[in-house]
Write an enzyme that holds these catalytic residues in place. Structure first.
Site, short mmCIF file in Angstrom:
data_model
loop_
_atom_site.label_atom_id
_atom_site.label_comp_id
_atom_site.label_asym_id
_atom_site.label_seq_id
_atom_site.Cartn_x
_atom_site.Cartn_y
_atom_site.Cartn_z
N ASN A 151 4.59 -2.48 4.50
CA ASN A 151 4.82 -3.86 4.91
C ASN A 151 3.58 -4.74 4.77
O ASN A 151 3.48 -5.76 5.46
CB ASN A 151 5.35 -3.94 6.35
CG ASN A 151 6.54 -3.05 6.57
OD1 ASN A 151 7.34 -2.83 5.66
ND2 ASN A 151 6.67 -2.50 7.77
N HIS A 152 2.64 -4.35 3.92
CA HIS A 152 1.47 -5.17 3.62
C HIS A 152 1.74 -5.89 2.30
O HIS A 152 1.13 -5.59 1.27
CB HIS A 152 0.21 -4.31 3.52
CG HIS A 152 -0.07 -3.50 4.76
ND1 HIS A 152 -0.88 -2.38 4.76
CD2 HIS A 152 0.36 -3.66 6.04
CE1 HIS A 152 -0.93 -1.89 6.00
NE2 HIS A 152 -0.18 -2.65 6.78
N ILE A 153 2.64 -6.85 2.33
CA ILE A 153 3.18 -7.43 1.10
C ILE A 153 2.18 -8.42 0.50
O ILE A 153 1.80 -9.39 1.15
CB ILE A 153 4.50 -8.14 1.38
CG1 ILE A 153 5.47 -7.19 2.09
CG2 ILE A 153 5.12 -8.67 0.11
CD1 ILE A 153 6.69 -7.89 2.67
N HIS A 198 0.85 -1.18 0.00
CA HIS A 198 0.00 0.00 0.00
C HIS A 198 0.89 1.24 0.00
O HIS A 198 1.37 1.65 1.07
CB HIS A 198 -0.91 0.01 1.23
CG HIS A 198 -1.92 -1.09 1.24
ND1 HIS A 198 -2.10 -1.95 2.31
CD2 HIS A 198 -2.78 -1.51 0.27
CE1 HIS A 198 -3.04 -2.81 2.01
NE2 HIS A 198 -3.47 -2.57 0.78
#
Length: 544
Positions: free
Chosen positions: A477-479, A324
């Site tokens: 870090n929303h992979i 994101h």
């Protein structure tokens, strides 16, 4: 030559939240499970001490990596300073500097525990808005697994409060939300007349004693570490799996995958820290590493039958990398705000998660960061050359008035946003580093123009001074993406059950399979997808 061979019904690679939760489910249902993780076991008390002893400047810059030392055989990212593990190129390289942790429990050792469900339209983005891709399943098909994951994680949410848009639910959240702290209360009051609905964030954090964990007492350092264990993270699933007989091998770095003439997976090979080799055999294999390490392993394990990588006949492994892309803003508010009461992320503006505009530009999530501002206040006050009473007063003033807000954006899957194996950089075991090329695209850039206007409008309403906004996109870090799902084996890696199209007994329980990013933290959706894959594995086992 492998030194030894171990066997199990199911071998799972990755003891983070997805792998551990899946291991628990399978072991609870009577299967023998072997759970491998490249990193070590970690000790909460030591992590807390590492964080306490970290330099103040690192704390002021939100360094969540240093308390978790990287190990030579399984390096992970650290940008304080940049250890060079993840190589990122392209026009928006800054937006993909991901923070990941290797070790039992995975990256959820440090997360804000936001546990949103995706919206039904997130699953049918292509069908509804003509952009991106659809998931290989509907929201309704995943809904029971969302609830199962919420029960497992202990998610608290705004029961009885109507939030629009909101994902439909058949059951209430397992726990009610906790009251806002002073910062979230004031922020909510100020943005309401501007037309923004600031709503409680569902969180995997106890609002009452639950599942053997205590109630959150508002330490406000969920990131980098919850000191009392009120926040859920992957190690809890690993411990439950162990109690049902699963075996966990830490410091096991999988590097090769063996296939037979029918392209079934027959074995995996891993290195120990001394580069000794070991072999594991199972009926079913699962890769449950994160969205970077999963495609990296699939590419690394290419063999004669699969020269482009395991599960990669579609050439989609390592493509469609998503997160994101964010914009951050900080300022000094006119009134004292007192960030830091409660957890670090308690509320979010949800007005722009969905709508017809998504056919042209990205959905947006706007949020208030409730992290205490004392470290930032201290560093800034020192930089002004103050001493004694004046220094003390300035730190107190800035701690009370400091505000952090942000806007996160949905990104479309783009095959050119791609992970490959580095040709120039290798770790201590000789394994190539991951290398990612990243461009957020015009879909995001169009929305970012509006996002900056929203953030500035809020800052002005709060009487903001010393306003600073990032001129570039930041990571979250929303992979997601990297091994994307779909019905067609020609343009996707896994099916609706996360079973790889190429290998009937290989599943990918990871956010890498997600076909659209939405706007909110992907962890709950990853967990729900993994539990759903567990049903397919159990069904396979019934039929031999």
């Amino acid at each position: 030559m492998a030194q030894d061979t171990q066997t199990a019904d199911v071998v799972i690679v990755g003891a983070g939240i997805c792998g551990s939760m899946l291991a628990h489910k399978l072991a609870r249902n009577g299967l023998s499970v072997l759970l491998l993780d490249a990193g070590p076991h970690r000790d909460r008390d030591q992590i807390v001490e590492n964080w306490r002893n970290m330099p103040p400047n690192n704390k002021s810059l939100y360094d969540y990596a240093t308390p978790y030392p990287s190990v030579p055989w399984a390096p992970h990212t650290n940008y304080f300073p940049d250890n060079g593990y993840l190589i990122v190129k392209g026009p928006d390289a800054s937006a993909y500097r991901q923070g990941i942790i290797k070790g039992v429990g995975g990256t959820t050792w440090h997360w804000a525990a936001s546990s949103w469900r995706y919206l039904p339209n997130d699953f049918r983005l292509k069908s509804t808005y003509g952009v991106g891709r659809d998931y290989a399943m509907s929201y309704d098909e995943l809904e029971p697994y969302y609830y199962a994951a919420e029960l497992e994680m202990g998610v608290k949410g705004p029961n009885g409060q109507e939030i629009i848009p909101s994902a439909p639910r058949k059951n209430p959240w397992p726990m009610d939300s906790m009251p806002y702290g002073p910062g979230d209360r004031l922020f909510t009051e100020i943005v309401k007349p501007l037309g923004y609905d600031n709503t409680p964030v569902p969180q995997a954090r106890n609002s009452r004693p639950y599942d053997g964990r205590p109630q959150c007492c508002g330490n406000n350092n969920c990131m980098p570490i919850c000191p009392i264990g009120a926040m859920y993270h992957g190690v809890y699933g690993a411990w439950k799996a162990e109690r049902h007989g699963a075996r966990i091998i830490a410091n096991a770095v999988v590097y090769a995958i063996e296939t037979d003439a029918k392209n079934n997976i027959v074995a995996m090979n891993y290195y120990d820290p001394d580069k000794g080799t070991h072999r594991v055999v199972a009926r079913t294999f699962v890769i449950a590493a994160n969205g970077i390490e999963t495609p990296k392993l699939l590419l690394l394990a290419a063999n004669d039958r699969n020269p482009n990588g395991i599960a990669n006949s579609s050439d989609q492994v390592g493509r469609n990398m998503m997160d994101h892309p964010g914009i951050g803003m900080s300022f000094q508010a006119a009134e004292p705000v007192w960030a830091g009461g409660g957890s670090v992320q308690m509320s979010s503006i949800t007005n722009f998660r969905d709508g017809a505009f998504r056919s042209e530009r990205a959905a947006i999530q706007i949020g208030y960061n409730n992290t205490a501002q004392n470290s930032r206040a201290g560093m800034k006050a020192l930089s002004l050359g103050l001493v004694g009473k004046k220094l003390d007063e300035e730190i107190r003033r800035r701690s009370a008035h400091g505000v952090d807000i942000y806007a996160n954006h949905e990104i479309l899957p783009n095959p050119e946003n791609r992970l490959v194996l580095s040709k120039d950089h290798r770790d201590a075991l000789g394994i190539p580093h991951p290398e990612v090329t990243y461009d957020v695209g015009d879909y995001v850039r169009k929305s970012a123009v509006l996002s900056r206007q929203h953030l500035m409008k809020i800052a002005q309403a709060m009487g903001g001074t010393e306003i600073e906004m990032t001129p570039y996109f930041t990571p979250n870090n929303h992979i997601t993406g990297g091994a994307i799902m779909g019905h067609d084996p020609k343009d996707s890696v896994v099916d609706q059950w996360l079973r790889t199209h190429d290998h009937p007994n290989l599943f990918l329980a990871t956010g890498a399979t997600m076909a659209a990013s939405g706007t909110v933290n992907s962890t709950l959706t990853m967990a729900a997808l993994s539990l759903r894959a567990g049903d397919a594995i159990l069904e396979d086992m019934k039929h031999g």
